[in-house]
Motif scaffolding. Structure first.
Motif, PDB file in Angstrom:
ATOM      1  N   TYR A 408       0.839  -1.209   0.000  1.00  0.00           N
ATOM      2  CA  TYR A 408       0.000   0.000   0.000  1.00  0.00           C
ATOM      3  C   TYR A 408       0.873   1.258   0.000  1.00  0.00           C
ATOM      4  N   LEU A 409       1.859   1.275   0.899  1.00  0.00           N
ATOM      5  CA  LEU A 409       2.732   2.451   0.974  1.00  0.00           C
ATOM      6  C   LEU A 409       3.570   2.600  -0.296  1.00  0.00           C
ATOM      7  N   SER A 411       2.795   1.597  -3.243  1.00  0.00           N
ATOM      8  CA  SER A 411       1.941   1.995  -4.360  1.00  0.00           C
ATOM      9  C   SER A 411       1.659   3.496  -4.331  1.00  0.00           C
ATOM     10  N   ARG A 412       2.039   4.149  -3.222  1.00  0.00           N
ATOM     11  CA  ARG A 412       1.869   5.597  -3.152  1.00  0.00           C
ATOM     12  C   ARG A 412       3.188   6.327  -3.370  1.00  0.00           C
ATOM     13  N   GLY A 413       4.233   5.560  -3.718  1.00  0.00           N
ATOM     14  CA  GLY A 413       5.481   6.204  -4.110  1.00  0.00           C
ATOM     15  C   GLY A 413       6.643   6.066  -3.148  1.00  0.00           C
ATOM     16  N   LEU A 414       6.400   5.483  -1.962  1.00  0.00           N
ATOM     17  CA  LEU A 414       7.505   5.323  -1.008  1.00  0.00           C
ATOM     18  C   LEU A 414       8.333   4.104  -1.400  1.00  0.00           C
ATOM     19  N   LEU A 422       8.769   3.386   7.846  1.00  0.00           N
ATOM     20  CA  LEU A 422       7.589   4.120   8.300  1.00  0.00           C
ATOM     21  C   LEU A 422       6.665   3.204   9.099  1.00  0.00           C
ATOM     22  N   TRP A 475       5.216  19.909  10.982  1.00  0.00           N
ATOM     23  CA  TRP A 475       4.409  20.473   9.963  1.00  0.00           C
ATOM     24  C   TRP A 475       2.990  19.979  10.056  1.00  0.00           C
TER      25      TRP A 475
ATOM     26  N   PHE B  83      -1.701   5.219 -10.464  1.00  0.00           N
ATOM     27  CA  PHE B  83      -2.336   5.190  -9.151  1.00  0.00           C
ATOM     28  C   PHE B  83      -3.380   4.091  -9.097  1.00  0.00           C
ATOM     29  N   LEU B  84      -3.351   3.322  -8.012  1.00  0.00           N
ATOM     30  CA  LEU B  84      -4.380   2.306  -7.802  1.00  0.00           C
ATOM     31  C   LEU B  84      -5.209   2.689  -6.579  1.00  0.00           C
ATOM     32  N   ALA B  85      -6.508   2.849  -6.789  1.00  0.00           N
ATOM     33  CA  ALA B  85      -7.419   3.006  -5.647  1.00  0.00           C
ATOM     34  C   ALA B  85      -7.826   1.598  -5.235  1.00  0.00           C
ATOM     35  N   PHE B 100       1.006  11.061   5.975  1.00  0.00           N
ATOM     36  CA  PHE B 100       1.221  10.028   4.962  1.00  0.00           C
ATOM     37  C   PHE B 100       1.108  10.625   3.558  1.00  0.00           C
ATOM     38  N   ARG B 102       1.508  13.669   2.575  1.00  0.00           N
ATOM     39  CA  ARG B 102       2.611  14.555   2.239  1.00  0.00           C
ATOM     40  C   ARG B 102       3.897  13.786   1.995  1.00  0.00           C
ATOM     41  N   ALA B 104       4.035  10.786   0.771  1.00  0.00           N
ATOM     42  CA  ALA B 104       3.880  10.201  -0.563  1.00  0.00           C
ATOM     43  C   ALA B 104       4.141  11.251  -1.644  1.00  0.00           C
ATOM     44  N   GLU B 157      -9.313   7.058  -0.610  1.00  0.00           N
ATOM     45  CA  GLU B 157      -8.548   6.638  -1.789  1.00  0.00           C
ATOM     46  C   GLU B 157      -8.639   7.704  -2.879  1.00  0.00           C
ATOM     47  N   GLN B 160      -6.615  10.696  -2.015  1.00  0.00           N
ATOM     48  CA  GLN B 160      -5.188  10.472  -2.321  1.00  0.00           C
ATOM     49  C   GLN B 160      -4.948  10.657  -3.819  1.00  0.00           C
ATOM     50  N   LEU B 164      -2.400  13.236  -5.527  1.00  0.00           N
ATOM     51  CA  LEU B 164      -1.222  12.741  -6.251  1.00  0.00           C
ATOM     52  C   LEU B 164      -1.308  13.014  -7.753  1.00  0.00           C
TER      53      LEU B 164
END
Lengths: 479, 253
Positions: A408-409, A411-414, A422, A475, B83-85, B100, B102, B104, B157, B160, B164
């Motif tokens: 999941y993480l 897939s969000r770019g990490l 994390l 922040w 991107f996958l929802a 999270f 930010r 990403a 989702e 996000q 993104l």
């Protein structure tokens, strides 16, 4: 020096081969030979404790309380009494500063180091000095009134030989007294530095904290190493909280991996008193942390919160004994462990509800993440309930990092390392939510981040890891 | 050049072949819908495209924006704008939602050689998108998806996605478990994101979602293959005749 000890020392020194335990006898002899004007009762305590230690020796894994932790390596190592002050400069300990503390007492190799301590402007109601000084300030009868009931009055030399050893061999530590009704807003930082040399050294810090009725304080005991050598640090802290007192105690273990660290926190809680104990075992080779609160007054509350993070061959043993002695008490234990490589963690959570302690509400949770096949956790809840109207629950989990969460993480770019880090941080940081003193919490948070980053760097030397966003967290508060 | 070109894609999990030769082409600006019965491989396709490693690709190739998608890690695909929802968004205790997001966004910006966002850049956009999805600010200080209702998770989702700003968004059964109001909000969020530069692959079991997000093309996936493609009217036909109709059609193939 008593005749018996002299005789024994002569006998021991005549032996051609040094026996194990000789080093302790020698340390004891050295200490007795010092010209300290200790009160009679303290000398008696030491003698009694020494005899107990000498009789019993170190525990083995046949001892139920030490089933998962072998101290054989400790017993084999000829630790010597740290003979004198190592020269430690303010600069060397600058990195260990706790921002926002009320004062800082530094102990180097078990001795108070006033030159690098800072207790210049103390808040009203806080009395603090070195324990040795409290007992001997140069004047006859200077010891604080009632101290002889308290020092050694709670930590039981019969229960634990390490407490006995500390009682026999302690040289210094901190003495704190919070005056009735005083609220000390900023935490008190007690920094115990072990400066290792060529020889393996041992120190036995002793701390006494008296929190009078309706007063409030947070104490941070912080154990660090200078140098990579082996050392033993065996500390005992007695904390006495009066009626309706509120006290937070933090223990931070971040010594080097060659260290043996044993610590005992014995807390006596009066009527309506509240304790929050936070233990963070991040460093050390073999670590045993005993937390033993006794809810001795009606309606006392305690939180025992902990985190242990181990890798390599670290052995981190968390031993809790929560005693409910009076009715309407509540206790909460939360421990999270992260273990990688061959690290071994122990969670031994014992809750004793005495016959008087009706309406007790006790809860215990231990969660563990094992990051390698060889990492190991022994978790042992132990409930002993002698009252009939109580609520006691416990639970333990052992798991790995979930592939699903990792994906999941990612897939969000990490990247994988950042995502893992994390997730580990999030797991570790659960303990932070229970810390209510902002400076201590920020201190703990920074240490956890640093520790996990070190682990990630070790596991993934090729990855470029940014010092994970302290900025970021701040922040979030903006948002 | 097409944004996504899938050619003869075969994928399996634990030795069971699930995708058995999928062919599909998407251009920027288009919305495609994939429909199909349970177990036909819809979610597998989504997960393979998002590069989940538990699925083994055994044959075929996928070009995304001219690059070999199957050679990418999940984070690389994400940083390249995919991107996958999730059908089942994952709960991550201990990590704040806003934090999270930010993290990403900055990971993606870093990949693209852009500067990190500071709070002043992030917050106005964030607040606006929250409003778009009718989400409560308070949710953002909670841990990612933890204790969220099904609808809140799905909206999260889409939030996000909105932050993104991907080039290709795959929505895996985003409509499942949503009531009609939540469905409307989610669809509104998606429609607000439609643009000539962006493509959507909307995976759904029901025609209902497509009343709100009107696709340009509808494909029917049965037993790991696309057996029929057409316009939005195909969804209605399916709704009327049921999947049995397409399965029957798939038989001779």
């Amino acid at each position: 020096m008593s005749g018996a000890i002299e005789a024994e020392m002569r006998r021991e020194t005549m032996a051609t081969v040094a026996k194990p335990m000789d080093n302790y006898l020698e340390a004891y002899g050295e200490l007795r030979a010092l010209e300290r004007r200790e009160p009679e009762w303290m000398r008696n305590l030491r003698d009694e404790a020494w005899e107990l230690f000498r009789e019993k020796g170190f525990p083995t894994t046949h001892d139920e309380d030490w089933r998962f932790t072998s101290v054989a390596a400790l017993a084999r190592t000829p630790f010597r009494r740290a003979a004198s002050h190592a020269a430690v400069t303010a600069k060397q300990i600058e990195a260990h500063r706790l921002d926002g503390s009320a004062c800082r007492l530094v102990f180097v190799n078990g001795r108070f180091a006033p030159g690098i301590s800072d207790a210049r402007s103390l808040p009203a109601g806080l009395e603090i000095c070195s324990l040795a000084r409290a007992l001997d300030c140069g004047m006859e009868g200077c010891a604080p009134t009632g101290i002889e009931q308290q020092l050694g009055g709670y930590a039981d030399v019969h229960r634990d030989v390490f407490v006995a050893l500390n009682t026999a061999l302690w040289e210094d530590g901190a003495y704190l007294r919070i005056r009735r009704g005083a609220a000390i807003k900023q935490p008190v930082h007690l920094l115990y530095v072990t400066a290792s040399g060529d020889e393996a050294r041992m120190i036995h810090p002793r701390t006494l904290v008296i929190v009078e009725d309706a007063s409030q304080v947070a104490v941070v005991e912080d154990y660090v190493s200078l140098g990579e050598g082996a050392a033993m640090c065996n500390s005992v802290t007695e904390l006495v909280a009066g009626q309706d007192a509120a006290v937070s105690h933090y223990l931070v273990e971040r010594e080097n991996l060659a260290s043996f660290n044993l610590s005992t926190l014995r807390v006596e809680l009066g009527r309506g008193a509240r304790l929050a104990s936070h233990s963070m075992l991040l460093g050390g080779g073999l670590v045993r942390n005993n937390v033993h609160p006794v809810l001795a007054g009606e309606g006392a509350e305690c939180l025992v919160n902990g985190l242990f993070v181990g890798e390599g061959r670290q052995h981190l043993d968390n031993y809790m004994l929560v005693e409910h002695a009076k009715p309407q008490g509540s206790s909460r234990q939360f421990y999270n462990g992260i273990l990688d490589e061959q690290a071994h963690g122990v969670f031994h959570g014992r809750i004793v509800v005495h016959p008087d302690a009706q309406k007790t509400d006790a809860k215990q949770t231990n969660r563990n993440l094992l990051l390698s096949d060889e990492a190991r956790i022994d978790t042992k809840p132990q409930l002993e309930i002698h009252a009939d109207d109580v609520k006691c629950t416990h639970g333990a989990t052992i798991g790995q990092i979930e592939e699903e969460a990792l994906f999941y993480l990612r897939s969000r770019g990490l990247d994988e390392v950042a995502a893992r880090n994390l997730l580990l941080y999030a797991f570790a940081a659960e303990c932070l939510e229970r810390m209510h003193e902002a400076p201590a919490r920020a201190f703990a948070e920074a240490l956890i981040r640093k520790r996990l980053l070190e682990m990630a760097r070790r596991a993934h030397p090729a990855a470029r890891l940014a010092d994970q966003d302290e900025k970021a967290q701040n922040w979030e508060e903006v948002g | 050049m097409a944004l996504l070109e899938i050619e003869d894609l075969h994928a399996s999990v634990d030795g069971h072949e699930i995708l058995k030769g999928v062919n599909l082409t998407l251009n920027a600006g288009e919305v495609h819908s994939i429909m199909g019965p349970n177990g036909s491989g819809k979610s597998t396709l989504a997960q393979v495209l998002a590069r989940r490693e538990t699925y083994a690709v055994t044959q075929g190739r996928v070009l995304y924006d001219g690059k070999d998608l199957l050679g990418m890690k999940p984070e690389e695909a994400a940083c390249e704008g995919l991107f996958l929802a999730f059908q089942y968004p994952v709960e991550i205790p201990g990590i704040g939602n806003a934090y999270f997001l930010r993290t990403a966004m900055n990971a993606i910006r870093k990949y693209r050689g852009e500067d990190e966002l500071d709070a002043m850049d992030f917050l106005p956009v964030f607040r606006e998108r929250l409003k778009l999805l009718e989400m409560d600010d308070a949710l953002m200080n909670r841990s990612v998806n933890e204790g969220f209702s099904g609808g809140e998770k799905k909206r999260n989702e889409i939030l996000q996605m909105a932050m993104l700003e991907p080039k290709l968004a795959i929505l895996d059964e985003t409509d499942s478990g949503l009531d009609i109001d939540a469905l409307r909000i989610v669809a509104h969020g998606v429609n607000a994101m439609r643009s000539r530069e962006r493509a959507f692959l909307v995976i759904t079991h029901y025609q209902r979602l497509l009343d709100f997000i009107v696709p340009d093309f509808v494909h029917v996936l049965v037993e790991g293959k696309i057996v029929r493609s057409g316009g939005p009217e195909l969804a209605l036909e399916l709704e009327e005749k049921g999947y049995g109709w397409t399965e029957a059609q798939a038989q001779p193939a």
